[in-house]
Design a protein around this motif. Structure first.
Motif, mmCIF file in Angstrom:
data_model
loop_
_atom_site.group_PDB
_atom_site.id
_atom_site.type_symbol
_atom_site.label_atom_id
_atom_site.label_comp_id
_atom_site.label_asym_id
_atom_site.label_seq_id
_atom_site.Cartn_x
_atom_site.Cartn_y
_atom_site.Cartn_z
ATOM 1 N N ARG A 146 19.910 -33.449 8.694
ATOM 2 C CA ARG A 146 21.021 -32.955 7.864
ATOM 3 C C ARG A 146 21.596 -31.708 8.514
ATOM 4 N NH1 ARG A 146 21.079 -35.367 2.803
ATOM 5 N NH2 ARG A 146 19.108 -36.320 2.135
ATOM 6 N N LYS A 147 22.815 -31.790 8.959
ATOM 7 C CA LYS A 147 23.469 -30.616 9.518
ATOM 8 C C LYS A 147 23.866 -29.668 8.392
ATOM 9 C CE LYS A 147 25.218 -32.902 13.655
ATOM 10 N NZ LYS A 147 26.412 -33.190 14.495
ATOM 11 N N PRO A 148 23.958 -28.375 8.671
ATOM 12 C CA PRO A 148 24.292 -27.412 7.612
ATOM 13 C C PRO A 148 25.581 -27.771 6.886
ATOM 14 C CG PRO A 148 23.565 -26.258 9.579
ATOM 15 C CD PRO A 148 23.686 -27.712 9.958
ATOM 16 N N GLU A 149 25.536 -27.709 5.576
ATOM 17 C CA GLU A 149 26.713 -27.985 4.755
ATOM 18 C C GLU A 149 26.707 -27.080 3.536
ATOM 19 O OE1 GLU A 149 26.662 -31.905 2.977
ATOM 20 O OE2 GLU A 149 24.495 -32.018 3.254
ATOM 21 N N ARG A 150 27.852 -26.967 2.899
ATOM 22 C CA ARG A 150 27.984 -26.106 1.731
ATOM 23 C C ARG A 150 27.206 -26.668 0.552
ATOM 24 N NH1 ARG A 150 33.854 -25.262 1.099
ATOM 25 N NH2 ARG A 150 33.374 -24.504 -0.991
ATOM 26 N N TYR A 151 26.836 -25.796 -0.368
ATOM 27 C CA TYR A 151 26.017 -26.187 -1.509
ATOM 28 C C TYR A 151 26.677 -27.279 -2.343
ATOM 29 C CZ TYR A 151 23.610 -25.741 -6.030
ATOM 30 O OH TYR A 151 22.931 -25.995 -7.198
ATOM 31 N N SER A 152 27.970 -27.200 -2.551
ATOM 32 C CA SER A 152 28.656 -28.157 -3.425
ATOM 33 C C SER A 152 28.594 -29.592 -2.905
ATOM 34 C CB SER A 152 30.121 -27.747 -3.611
ATOM 35 O OG SER A 152 30.817 -27.781 -2.376
ATOM 36 N N SER A 153 28.434 -29.768 -1.593
ATOM 37 C CA SER A 153 28.409 -31.110 -1.022
ATOM 38 C C SER A 153 27.021 -31.534 -0.555
ATOM 39 C CB SER A 153 29.371 -31.193 0.169
ATOM 40 O OG SER A 153 28.996 -30.284 1.194
ATOM 41 N N ALA A 154 26.020 -30.678 -0.758
ATOM 42 C CA ALA A 154 24.676 -30.954 -0.256
ATOM 43 C C ALA A 154 23.944 -31.967 -1.120
ATOM 44 C CB ALA A 154 23.876 -29.653 -0.190
ATOM 45 N N GLY A 180 19.371 -23.245 -4.777
ATOM 46 C CA GLY A 180 19.489 -23.607 -6.188
ATOM 47 C C GLY A 180 19.378 -22.377 -7.070
ATOM 48 N N PRO A 181 19.854 -22.451 -8.295
ATOM 49 C CA PRO A 181 19.758 -21.315 -9.219
ATOM 50 C C PRO A 181 18.328 -21.124 -9.693
ATOM 51 C CG PRO A 181 20.645 -23.219 -10.343
ATOM 52 C CD PRO A 181 20.542 -23.608 -8.900
ATOM 53 N N ALA A 238 6.330 -22.144 2.411
ATOM 54 C CA ALA A 238 7.729 -21.901 2.065
ATOM 55 C C ALA A 238 8.010 -20.413 1.940
ATOM 56 C CB ALA A 238 8.082 -22.608 0.755
ATOM 57 N N SER A 239 9.271 -20.084 2.099
ATOM 58 C CA SER A 239 9.752 -18.722 1.892
ATOM 59 C C SER A 239 11.035 -18.795 1.081
ATOM 60 C CB SER A 239 10.025 -18.030 3.234
ATOM 61 O OG SER A 239 10.615 -16.756 3.035
ATOM 62 N N THR A 240 11.168 -17.903 0.099
ATOM 63 C CA THR A 240 12.348 -17.887 -0.772
ATOM 64 C C THR A 240 12.915 -16.476 -0.843
ATOM 65 O OG1 THR A 240 11.601 -19.746 -2.135
ATOM 66 C CG2 THR A 240 13.172 -18.224 -3.133
ATOM 67 N N ALA A 241 14.232 -16.391 -0.809
ATOM 68 C CA ALA A 241 14.939 -15.122 -1.009
ATOM 69 C C ALA A 241 16.112 -15.382 -1.953
ATOM 70 C CB ALA A 241 15.425 -14.552 0.318
ATOM 71 N N ALA A 242 16.580 -14.337 -2.602
ATOM 72 C CA ALA A 242 17.647 -14.483 -3.605
ATOM 73 C C ALA A 242 18.919 -13.780 -3.146
ATOM 74 C CB ALA A 242 17.196 -13.912 -4.948
ATOM 75 N N ARG A 243 20.074 -14.450 -3.410
ATOM 76 C CA ARG A 243 21.377 -13.858 -3.108
ATOM 77 C C ARG A 243 22.443 -14.546 -3.962
ATOM 78 N NH1 ARG A 243 22.984 -14.099 2.937
ATOM 79 N NH2 ARG A 243 23.080 -16.327 2.460
ATOM 80 N N ASP A 244 23.377 -13.756 -4.488
ATOM 81 C CA ASP A 244 24.509 -14.287 -5.254
ATOM 82 C C ASP A 244 24.063 -15.143 -6.440
ATOM 83 O OD1 ASP A 244 26.377 -13.042 -3.624
ATOM 84 O OD2 ASP A 244 26.527 -14.749 -2.255
ATOM 85 N N GLY A 245 22.906 -14.801 -7.022
ATOM 86 C CA GLY A 245 22.432 -15.537 -8.183
ATOM 87 C C GLY A 245 21.780 -16.872 -7.864
ATOM 88 N N VAL A 272 30.036 -19.478 2.848
ATOM 89 C CA VAL A 272 30.522 -20.074 1.604
ATOM 90 C C VAL A 272 29.448 -19.875 0.536
ATOM 91 C CG1 VAL A 272 31.316 -22.157 0.433
ATOM 92 C CG2 VAL A 272 31.827 -21.825 2.861
ATOM 93 N N PRO A 273 29.653 -19.000 -0.431
ATOM 94 C CA PRO A 273 28.638 -18.792 -1.478
ATOM 95 C C PRO A 273 28.453 -20.062 -2.302
ATOM 96 C CG PRO A 273 30.687 -17.635 -2.017
ATOM 97 C CD PRO A 273 30.841 -18.127 -0.614
ATOM 98 N N PRO A 274 27.262 -20.287 -2.834
ATOM 99 C CA PRO A 274 26.975 -21.529 -3.566
ATOM 100 C C PRO A 274 27.887 -21.776 -4.760
ATOM 101 C CG PRO A 274 24.950 -20.359 -3.056
ATOM 102 C CD PRO A 274 26.070 -19.429 -2.719
#
Length: 290
Positions: free
Chosen positions: A115-123, A152-153, A235-242, A280-282
């Motif tokens: 899977r090549k990088p894509e925006r959240y809305s189309s993932a 994801g939120p 796994a590693s998780t970080a938070a940004r833009d909610g 592109v923010p989620p």
């Protein structure tokens, strides 16, 4: 694609599990060996724009310093040169390193970008409610390895506050795993598919990162019917833009002793990057599917 050659060793997870949240980062640095970057280069055929210069600086300085903050070393007895490439996704503003070769063993990883990088809305969604989505993925089919990045939120069942400083590592892990199942089941049933072995956190460059290790009970291949076969994840998780940005790396449980240390290096290298004009923010254009 940039290439990095690290003189590193497998992380001492047992030490970190017992001490990660008890020892301040400033104190931890005194006890951990800083890993040395042996070689790191950028494709000279590409123009050195401002972004290109920034990429080079990131590869030389960011990874060499920040990796040492996540996992301590075991000693020289298990050291082996590991050649790694850097995945940089400007669309979602993150990066990580992944193993490509063990020169001393003449072993080459066989990665395919599934899977090549894509925006959240189309993932691609990971669950029926489409909250958690894979924005990029690479697979080594021969060695049964998967590295994926999902966005994801936060799940309000586990992360009730918007204050990240109040989030426990276990709650962050549960929040991500509860939204990961593709089955039409409740969040608690989804969590029953997974067993969290460890969860801890660290502050790196002023950003909170939550690390966790877990098993998934279901066999990833139909041809293998062993009832005790698990898939082993870090796994590693970080938070940004909610939203939560998570990197997951996994292999079969019976291959963990061999492949686990390399996947741990990948997880340790995961970083959110300063957004560029391509970011592109989620939450942007949720209706857009291209």
């Amino acid at each position: 694609m940039a290439t990095a050659l690290f003189s590193t060793v497998p992380p001492n997870l047992s030490f970190f599990r017992d001490n990660a949240e008890k020892i301040p980062v400033s104190t931890q640095k005194k006890h951990w060996k800083v890993r040395r970057v042996m070689a790191c280069c950028v494709d000279s055929s590409r123009p050195l724009s401002k972004l290109g210069m920034w990429r080079r600086d990131l590869l030389f300085m960011g990874f060499s310093c920040s990796l040492s903050l996540v996992f301590p070393t075991l000693g020289s007895c298990s050291e082996e040169e590991l050649k790694m490439d850097v995945m940089l996704d400007e669309l979602n503003a993150y990066s990580y390193s992944y193993p490509t070769e063990l020169p001393s063993s003449k072993f080459v990883f066989k990665w395919v970008e599934s899977r090549k990088p894509e925006r959240y809305s189309s993932a691609a969604p990971l669950s029926p409610d489409a909250r958690l989505r894979i924005v990029s993925e690479r697979v080594d089919f021969m060695d049964n390895l998967i590295i994926s990045v999902s966005i994801g939120p936060p799940n309000s069942l586990f992360l009730r506050s918007e204050d990240k400083s109040t989030w426990s590592p276990k709650d962050v892990a549960d929040s991500v795993l509860a939204d990961k199942s593709a089955l039409r089941v409740t969040s608690s049933q989804r969590m029953d598919e997974s067993s969290v072995l460890d969860a801890h956190s660290s502050i790196i460059d002023g950003e909170s990162y939550w690390y966790y290790e877990y098993l998934v009970r279901k066999s990833p291949t139909k041809s293998i019917q062993e009832p005790n076969l698990y898939r082993h994840f870090v796994a590693s998780t970080a938070a940004r833009d909610g939203y939560l940005y998570s990197l997951n790396a996994s292999t079969l449980s019976k291959q963990w002793d061999k492949m686990g240390p390399f996947l741990e290096k990948t997880v340790a290298s995961f970083r959110l990057l300063p957004p560029t004009e391509n970011y592109v923010p989620p939450y942007k254009d949720p209706w857009r599917f291209w």
